[in-house]
Motif scaffolding. Structure first.
Motif, mmCIF file in Angstrom:
data_model
loop_
_atom_site.group_PDB
_atom_site.id
_atom_site.type_symbol
_atom_site.label_atom_id
_atom_site.label_comp_id
_atom_site.label_asym_id
_atom_site.label_seq_id
_atom_site.Cartn_x
_atom_site.Cartn_y
_atom_site.Cartn_z
ATOM 1 N N VAL A 229 48.565 -24.080 4.824
ATOM 2 C CA VAL A 229 49.501 -23.264 5.358
ATOM 3 C C VAL A 229 50.788 -24.001 5.337
ATOM 4 N N GLN A 230 50.935 -25.496 5.632
ATOM 5 C CA GLN A 230 51.818 -26.268 5.677
ATOM 6 C C GLN A 230 52.717 -26.128 4.566
ATOM 7 N N LEU A 231 52.118 -25.801 3.311
ATOM 8 C CA LEU A 231 52.895 -25.734 2.158
ATOM 9 C C LEU A 231 53.149 -24.308 1.781
ATOM 10 N N ASN A 232 52.955 -23.320 2.551
ATOM 11 C CA ASN A 232 53.160 -22.007 2.104
ATOM 12 C C ASN A 232 53.795 -21.091 3.164
ATOM 13 N N LEU A 233 54.533 -21.719 4.216
ATOM 14 C CA LEU A 233 55.098 -21.161 5.294
ATOM 15 C C LEU A 233 56.080 -20.013 4.901
ATOM 16 N N GLU A 234 56.643 -19.989 3.811
ATOM 17 C CA GLU A 234 57.401 -18.974 3.350
ATOM 18 C C GLU A 234 56.664 -17.572 2.954
ATOM 19 N N ILE A 272 53.585 -22.837 14.107
ATOM 20 C CA ILE A 272 53.910 -23.638 13.294
ATOM 21 C C ILE A 272 55.092 -23.409 12.613
ATOM 22 N N ARG A 273 55.513 -22.092 12.352
ATOM 23 C CA ARG A 273 56.444 -22.011 11.642
ATOM 24 C C ARG A 273 57.915 -22.270 12.597
ATOM 25 N N LEU A 274 57.866 -21.862 13.843
ATOM 26 C CA LEU A 274 59.094 -22.353 14.606
ATOM 27 C C LEU A 274 59.117 -23.636 14.747
ATOM 28 N N ASP A 275 57.889 -24.517 14.818
ATOM 29 C CA ASP A 275 58.241 -25.910 14.870
ATOM 30 C C ASP A 275 58.911 -26.489 13.498
ATOM 31 N N ALA A 276 58.641 -25.974 12.643
ATOM 32 C CA ALA A 276 59.116 -26.360 11.063
ATOM 33 C C ALA A 276 60.509 -25.849 11.043
ATOM 34 N N ALA A 277 60.719 -24.737 11.789
ATOM 35 C CA ALA A 277 62.154 -24.190 11.951
ATOM 36 C C ALA A 277 63.157 -25.341 12.529
ATOM 37 N N GLY A 284 70.505 -29.330 9.961
ATOM 38 C CA GLY A 284 71.620 -28.691 9.504
ATOM 39 C C GLY A 284 71.676 -27.346 8.643
ATOM 40 N N LEU A 285 70.362 -27.052 8.283
ATOM 41 C CA LEU A 285 70.114 -25.990 7.357
ATOM 42 C C LEU A 285 70.742 -24.754 7.967
ATOM 43 N N ALA A 286 71.222 -23.759 7.257
ATOM 44 C CA ALA A 286 71.894 -22.268 7.936
ATOM 45 C C ALA A 286 70.502 -21.734 8.493
ATOM 46 N N THR A 287 71.034 -20.992 9.409
ATOM 47 C CA THR A 287 70.029 -20.086 10.351
ATOM 48 C C THR A 287 68.921 -19.148 9.574
ATOM 49 N N LYS A 288 69.991 -18.322 8.529
ATOM 50 C CA LYS A 288 69.140 -17.280 7.744
ATOM 51 C C LYS A 288 68.125 -18.086 6.852
ATOM 52 N N LEU A 289 68.673 -19.237 6.282
ATOM 53 C CA LEU A 289 68.028 -20.021 5.267
ATOM 54 C C LEU A 289 66.815 -20.423 5.812
ATOM 55 N N THR A 290 66.718 -21.099 7.131
ATOM 56 C CA THR A 290 65.708 -21.649 7.793
ATOM 57 C C THR A 290 64.746 -20.391 8.159
ATOM 58 N N ALA A 291 65.221 -19.272 8.473
ATOM 59 C CA ALA A 291 64.171 -18.221 8.730
ATOM 60 C C ALA A 291 63.459 -17.743 7.358
ATOM 61 N N SER A 292 64.135 -18.115 6.200
ATOM 62 C CA SER A 292 63.501 -17.584 5.070
ATOM 63 C C SER A 292 62.513 -18.653 4.672
ATOM 64 N N ARG A 293 62.776 -19.816 4.869
ATOM 65 C CA ARG A 293 62.135 -21.127 4.403
ATOM 66 C C ARG A 293 60.567 -21.042 5.397
ATOM 67 N N VAL A 294 60.864 -20.695 6.658
ATOM 68 C CA VAL A 294 59.412 -20.497 7.333
ATOM 69 C C VAL A 294 58.893 -19.383 7.313
ATOM 70 N N GLY A 295 59.339 -18.390 6.490
ATOM 71 C CA GLY A 295 58.620 -16.870 6.362
ATOM 72 C C GLY A 295 58.907 -15.922 7.501
ATOM 73 N N SER A 299 65.849 -11.265 11.995
ATOM 74 C CA SER A 299 65.755 -10.612 13.523
ATOM 75 C C SER A 299 64.688 -11.173 14.208
ATOM 76 N N ARG A 300 63.425 -11.193 13.681
ATOM 77 C CA ARG A 300 62.322 -11.575 14.470
ATOM 78 C C ARG A 300 62.394 -13.044 14.712
ATOM 79 N N PHE A 301 62.787 -13.754 13.801
ATOM 80 C CA PHE A 301 62.943 -15.392 14.011
ATOM 81 C C PHE A 301 63.817 -15.596 15.175
#
Length: 330
Positions: A229-234, A272-277, A284-295, A299-301
């Protein structure tokens, strides 16, 4: 002027409590030298009577004697932690009890790593302050010293000129925050890279992430599943996907997973996704890119993040990407 750092150790101290911050400060000097700048830190280890001091792991460290070195104005004075037995002994050491408070009060900042907070508390150096300590010691620290406010979750806390960290490796995180404060974020980031750290953790990050809690409590086959899971959050991590990965039917997986984790798959994966976010935003990662990275859809993020942490992802990024330490300045 160089930043003088003294770390107090004593027989039975936890080696990494001292060596972790020392490595950070010395690596900062290396980074500055590579940039053709003067070293920032002068580091020394001190103990009650000086000489070689044996750690709990059996490694001895040479020290200067508190008994013979008069207290002087330092920049940073830190106390390493230890298990209960060595702590009880050092708290009865007359030299430490008489000299350490004077060293601390003459310093620009002082603090502790791990259960070194017990030394500070016993010497009345953190009354009325908010501090961090090792998770296993927080309740006993709060009970023994009611004038001390103990943050059971943070990996380190800055309250005015008092810096305290939760334990062991978190001394590295706190020292990195000090380096960022002293020399700038760029130097601290270079130090983290040279030490091959996975991430520079903000101080308000919990001592145990949701993923680590899951890994600690998971029984086969869920331990391997949590690593995956840790390696596949997106990716899609719904019950059918997780059940297939675990080799179980969906119904059987849901029942066994919820029993083992004391939480439904959906709720745990979201945590787990929110903690990674939170970690990514702190970098300093952008909000939209962060949401994408954690899957998570953007809007839900945003809604889930605000529900969990009490602020929007954008505000969290603005607050924490600039400064790594949670501050309680008064």
């Amino acid at each position: 002027m160089p930043i003088e750092v003294a770390i107090l150790i004593y027989p039975g101290f936890e080696l990494l409590d001292a060596s972790g911050p020392v490595s950070v400060f010395s690596t900062a000097n290396f980074v500055l030298d590579q940039q053709e700048k003067d070293p920032a830190y002068e580091i020394s280890m001190v103990s009650s009577i000086g000489g070689a001091v044996r750690s709990s792991s059996g490694v001895s460290v040479n020290t200067k004697p508190l008994s013979k070195v008069p207290p002087r104005k330092l920049h940073t004075f830190l106390v390493a932690g230890a298990e209960a037995g060595p702590l009880r002994k050092v708290l009865k050491d007359p030299v430490v009890c008489e000299r350490a408070p004077r060293w601390a009060r003459k310093s620009n900042r002082y603090g502790s790593v791990c259960a070194g907070t017990f030394v500070l508390a016993k010497l009345k150096l953190i009354d009325g302050r908010c501090v961090a300590s090792h998770w296993s010691a927080c309740r006993s620290l709060a009970a023994a010293f009611p004038k001390v406010e103990v943050d059971e979750n943070a990996i380190y806390v800055k309250d005015g000129n008092v810096w305290t960290s939760a334990g062991v490796t978190t001394g590295i995180d706190m020292a990195l925050a000090m380096v960022a404060n002293d020399t700038g974020m760029a130097v601290a980031n270079d130090v983290a890279k040279r030490l091959v750290l996975y991430v520079r953790r903000p101080g308000n990050q919990s001592q145990f992430s949701p993923l680590l809690r899951a890994q600690r409590t998971a029984e086969h086959p869920f331990g391997d599943l949590m690593d995956w899971v840790q390696l596949n959050l997106e990716h899609n991590l719904d019950v059918p996907t997780l059940a297939a990965r675990a080799g179980l039917s969906e119904r059987s997986f849901f029942r066994k997973f919820t029993e083992a984790m004391d939480e439904t798959p959906a709720r745990l994966i979201e945590s787990i996704r929110l903690d990674a976010a939170r970690v990514l935003l702190s970098q300093g990662l952008a909000t939209k890119l962060t949401a994408s990275r954690v899957g998570l859809p953007s809007s839900r993020f945003a809604k889930a993040f605000e529900r969990r942490f009490g602020m929007s992802p954008r505000l969290y990024r603005e607050m924490h990407a600039q400064s790594a330490a949670p501050s309680r300045d008064r």
